[in-house]
Each structure stands twice: as structure tokens, then as C-alpha cells.
Design a protein around this motif. Structure first.
Motif, PDB file in Angstrom:
ATOM      1  N   VAL A  13       0.842  -1.207   0.000  1.00 11.44           N
ATOM      2  CA  VAL A  13       0.000   0.000   0.000  1.00 11.44           C
ATOM      3  C   VAL A  13       0.873   1.251   0.000  1.00 11.44           C
ATOM      4  CG1 VAL A  13      -1.641   1.354   1.386  1.00 11.44           C
ATOM      5  CG2 VAL A  13      -2.011  -1.095   1.055  1.00 11.44           C
ATOM      6  N   ILE A  14       1.873   1.270   0.856  1.00 17.48           N
ATOM      7  CA  ILE A  14       2.765   2.433   0.920  1.00 17.48           C
ATOM      8  C   ILE A  14       3.518   2.592  -0.401  1.00 17.48           C
ATOM      9  CG2 ILE A  14       4.838   3.366   2.038  1.00 17.48           C
ATOM     10  CD1 ILE A  14       3.711   2.127   4.672  1.00 17.48           C
ATOM     11  N   GLY A  15       3.980   1.495  -0.966  1.00 15.65           N
ATOM     12  CA  GLY A  15       4.662   1.549  -2.260  1.00 15.65           C
ATOM     13  C   GLY A  15       3.774   2.121  -3.347  1.00 15.65           C
ATOM     14  N   SER A  16       2.505   1.736  -3.350  1.00 18.33           N
ATOM     15  CA  SER A  16       1.557   2.266  -4.330  1.00 18.33           C
ATOM     16  C   SER A  16       1.336   3.758  -4.134  1.00 18.33           C
ATOM     17  CB  SER A  16       0.212   1.536  -4.236  1.00 18.33           C
ATOM     18  OG  SER A  16       0.359   0.203  -4.611  1.00 18.33           O
ATOM     19  N   LEU A  17       1.195   4.178  -2.885  1.00 19.98           N
ATOM     20  CA  LEU A  17       1.009   5.599  -2.602  1.00 19.98           C
ATOM     21  C   LEU A  17       2.222   6.425  -3.027  1.00 19.98           C
ATOM     22  CD1 LEU A  17      -0.693   5.385   0.914  1.00 19.98           C
ATOM     23  CD2 LEU A  17      -1.772   6.037  -1.256  1.00 19.98           C
ATOM     24  N   PHE A  21       2.161   9.367  -5.887  1.00 21.37           N
ATOM     25  CA  PHE A  21       2.686  10.689  -5.546  1.00 21.37           C
ATOM     26  C   PHE A  21       3.799  11.099  -6.511  1.00 21.37           C
ATOM     27  CE2 PHE A  21       5.800  13.391  -3.441  1.00 21.37           C
ATOM     28  CZ  PHE A  21       5.007  14.449  -3.043  1.00 21.37           C
ATOM     29  N   ASN A  22       4.738  10.190  -6.777  1.00 18.03           N
ATOM     30  CA  ASN A  22       5.860  10.514  -7.653  1.00 18.03           C
ATOM     31  C   ASN A  22       5.409  10.826  -9.076  1.00 18.03           C
ATOM     32  OD1 ASN A  22       7.762  10.321  -5.634  1.00 18.03           O
ATOM     33  ND2 ASN A  22       8.316   8.217  -6.107  1.00 18.03           N
ATOM     34  N   VAL A  23       4.445  10.079  -9.584  1.00 18.94           N
ATOM     35  CA  VAL A  23       3.918  10.348 -10.932  1.00 18.94           C
ATOM     36  C   VAL A  23       3.268  11.730 -10.978  1.00 18.94           C
ATOM     37  CG1 VAL A  23       2.118   9.671 -12.589  1.00 18.94           C
ATOM     38  CG2 VAL A  23       3.646   7.943 -11.615  1.00 18.94           C
ATOM     39  N   GLN A  24       2.467  12.042  -9.977  1.00 18.78           N
ATOM     40  CA  GLN A  24       1.806  13.352  -9.949  1.00 18.78           C
ATOM     41  C   GLN A  24       2.819  14.480  -9.788  1.00 18.78           C
ATOM     42  OE1 GLN A  24      -1.251  13.055  -6.961  1.00 18.78           O
ATOM     43  NE2 GLN A  24      -2.677  12.070  -8.364  1.00 18.78           N
ATOM     44  N   LEU A  25       3.783  14.313  -8.929  1.00 19.58           N
ATOM     45  CA  LEU A  25       4.799  15.331  -8.716  1.00 19.58           C
ATOM     46  C   LEU A  25       5.588  15.583 -10.002  1.00 19.58           C
ATOM     47  CD1 LEU A  25       6.248  17.122  -6.570  1.00 19.58           C
ATOM     48  CD2 LEU A  25       7.843  15.215  -6.270  1.00 19.58           C
ATOM     49  N   THR A  26       5.994  14.519 -10.663  1.00 20.90           N
ATOM     50  CA  THR A  26       6.742  14.646 -11.911  1.00 20.90           C
ATOM     51  C   THR A  26       5.918  15.351 -12.979  1.00 20.90           C
ATOM     52  OG1 THR A  26       8.016  12.669 -11.383  1.00 20.90           O
ATOM     53  CG2 THR A  26       7.989  13.348 -13.680  1.00 20.90           C
ATOM     54  N   SER A  27       4.639  15.025 -13.074  1.00 19.68           N
ATOM     55  CA  SER A  27       3.803  15.651 -14.101  1.00 19.68           C
ATOM     56  C   SER A  27       3.574  17.134 -13.827  1.00 19.68           C
ATOM     57  CB  SER A  27       2.472  14.912 -14.250  1.00 19.68           C
ATOM     58  OG  SER A  27       1.670  15.085 -13.087  1.00 19.68           O
ATOM     59  N   VAL A  28       3.479  17.521 -12.568  1.00 15.89           N
ATOM     60  CA  VAL A  28       3.279  18.934 -12.224  1.00 15.89           C
ATOM     61  C   VAL A  28       4.474  19.774 -12.679  1.00 15.89           C
ATOM     62  CG1 VAL A  28       3.189  20.546 -10.270  1.00 15.89           C
ATOM     63  CG2 VAL A  28       1.696  18.549 -10.299  1.00 15.89           C
ATOM     64  N   PHE A  29       5.684  19.235 -12.548  1.00 13.27           N
ATOM     65  CA  PHE A  29       6.885  20.004 -12.859  1.00 13.27           C
ATOM     66  C   PHE A  29       7.554  19.604 -14.170  1.00 13.27           C
ATOM     67  CE2 PHE A  29       6.625  20.291  -8.180  1.00 13.27           C
ATOM     68  CZ  PHE A  29       6.550  21.663  -8.071  1.00 13.27           C
ATOM     69  N   VAL A  37      13.083  16.690 -10.293  1.00 13.73           N
ATOM     70  CA  VAL A  37      12.428  15.703  -9.428  1.00 13.73           C
ATOM     71  C   VAL A  37      13.220  14.409  -9.540  1.00 13.73           C
ATOM     72  CG1 VAL A  37      10.326  14.393  -9.001  1.00 13.73           C
ATOM     73  CG2 VAL A  37      10.172  16.769  -9.781  1.00 13.73           C
ATOM     74  N   TYR A  38      13.674  13.911  -8.399  1.00 13.50           N
ATOM     75  CA  TYR A  38      14.432  12.664  -8.374  1.00 13.50           C
ATOM     76  C   TYR A  38      13.672  11.633  -7.543  1.00 13.50           C
ATOM     77  CZ  TYR A  38      18.074   9.226  -7.924  1.00 13.50           C
ATOM     78  OH  TYR A  38      18.770   8.047  -7.974  1.00 13.50           O
ATOM     79  N   ASP A  39      13.561  10.437  -8.064  1.00 15.89           N
ATOM     80  CA  ASP A  39      12.806   9.367  -7.422  1.00 15.89           C
ATOM     81  C   ASP A  39      13.737   8.498  -6.565  1.00 15.89           C
ATOM     82  OD1 ASP A  39      11.191   7.255  -6.700  1.00 15.89           O
ATOM     83  OD2 ASP A  39      10.515   6.808  -8.738  1.00 15.89           O
ATOM     84  N   PHE A  40      13.826   8.835  -5.273  1.00 13.29           N
ATOM     85  CA  PHE A  40      14.663   8.058  -4.360  1.00 13.29           C
ATOM     86  C   PHE A  40      14.130   6.645  -4.177  1.00 13.29           C
ATOM     87  CE2 PHE A  40      15.762  12.392  -2.914  1.00 13.29           C
ATOM     88  CZ  PHE A  40      17.130  12.318  -3.100  1.00 13.29           C
ATOM     89  N   ASN A  41      12.830   6.477  -4.290  1.00 13.69           N
ATOM     90  CA  ASN A  41      12.235   5.148  -4.163  1.00 13.69           C
ATOM     91  C   ASN A  41      12.755   4.223  -5.258  1.00 13.69           C
ATOM     92  OD1 ASN A  41      10.258   3.321  -2.892  1.00 13.69           O
ATOM     93  ND2 ASN A  41       9.213   3.481  -4.855  1.00 13.69           N
ATOM     94  N   ALA A  42      12.924   4.751  -6.461  1.00 14.12           N
ATOM     95  CA  ALA A  42      13.448   3.941  -7.561  1.00 14.12           C
ATOM     96  C   ALA A  42      14.877   3.494  -7.266  1.00 14.12           C
ATOM     97  CB  ALA A  42      13.393   4.720  -8.872  1.00 14.12           C
ATOM     98  N   LEU A  43      15.679   4.360  -6.640  1.00 12.38           N
ATOM     99  CA  LEU A  43      17.039   3.973  -6.265  1.00 12.38           C
ATOM    100  C   LEU A  43      16.993   2.829  -5.252  1.00 12.38           C
ATOM    101  CD1 LEU A  43      20.111   4.234  -6.226  1.00 12.38           C
ATOM    102  CD2 LEU A  43      19.841   6.053  -4.524  1.00 12.38           C
ATOM    103  N   GLY A  44      16.106   2.916  -4.278  1.00 13.77           N
ATOM    104  CA  GLY A  44      15.967   1.845  -3.297  1.00 13.77           C
ATOM    105  C   GLY A  44      15.611   0.526  -3.953  1.00 13.77           C
TER     106      GLY A  44
END
Length: 124
Positions: A13-17, A21-29, A37-44
């Protein structure tokens, strides 16, 4: 207590959230070159999928053992011993500092990739 099944569900659930969030943040900017915008979750995810290729020796045990990262030191990390692992002489290459915080090498990778991304966008 938290069962393995509930922990896996919570993680999903947290991973989905985080993903939404990351998709929306990236699209806004997306059209703003001033924002990187850097996706730290993807690095993990990358670290867990191929740790050896990135220089990690351990993704299962935290280098600080049961001590929280903000209270850990090199002396504590060196003194920490895990069943079947032995002394953590290579603690700097552990993916995790404690049960939540990334370790030193993860922070180094984050910094390298952030700087590279900023330079790609012309930041100095």
C-alpha cells in the motif's frame, strides 16, 4: 503484533502511494526546467534488485544493529555482530543503517545521481 502478511500488505500500500505521488509530482513540474524531481524510491528498488553491481555487500542487516541511525557511530557499526554475518568491518557497504534509514553508500549514490541530474539540466 504485526504479522508478515500484514507487513507485506502495508509495504504494498505504501509503495503504491509513493508511486502515485511521484507520478503526480513529476507531471506537475514536467515543463519547468528549474525543478529537478528525483525518485529516491526507484534507487531503493534498484539497490535491492542488484546490490552487488552497485557495491553493496549486505541488504539484509542494518549496519547499526538495533541502534537508531542518529545514535550510531563507526565504533558501534564495527562492534555490531550478526548471526552468520560476523563483524561488520564492511559496514559502509550495507544498504541500511538501521531498520528504516539508508546506509552511507546509498546516500553517496543519491548525491551522485542528484548532482548528475542537476548538471544535465544546466545547473551549476
Amino acid at each position: 503484533g504485526l504479522t508478515d502478511e500484514n507487513a507485506q500488505l502495508a509495504e504494498a500500500v505504501i509503495g503504491s502511494l509513493v508511486g502515485v505521488f511521484n507520478v503526480q509530482l513529476t507531471s506537475v513540474f514536467a515543463d519547468d526546467s528549474r525543478v529537478f524531481v528525483y525518485d529516491f524510491n526507484a534507487l531503493g528498488t534498484e539497490v535491492l534488485a542488484g546490490p552487488t553491481a552497485l557495491g553493496f555487500t549486505n541488504t539484509a542487516f542494518p549496519s547499526c544493529g538495533l541502534v537508531e541511525a542518529n545514535q550510531c557511530s563507526e565504533q558501534i557499526a564495527l562492534a555490531t555482530v550478526f548471526a552468520g554475518v560476523g563483524p561488520t568491518a564492511d559496514w559502509e557497504t550495507f544498504a541500511w543503517a538501521d531498520g528504516f534509514h539508508p546506509g552511507e553508500l546509498v546516500h553517496d549514490l543519491m548525491a551522485q545521481r542528484l548532482v548528475a541530474g542537476m548538471r544535465e539540466r544546466g545547473w551549476r
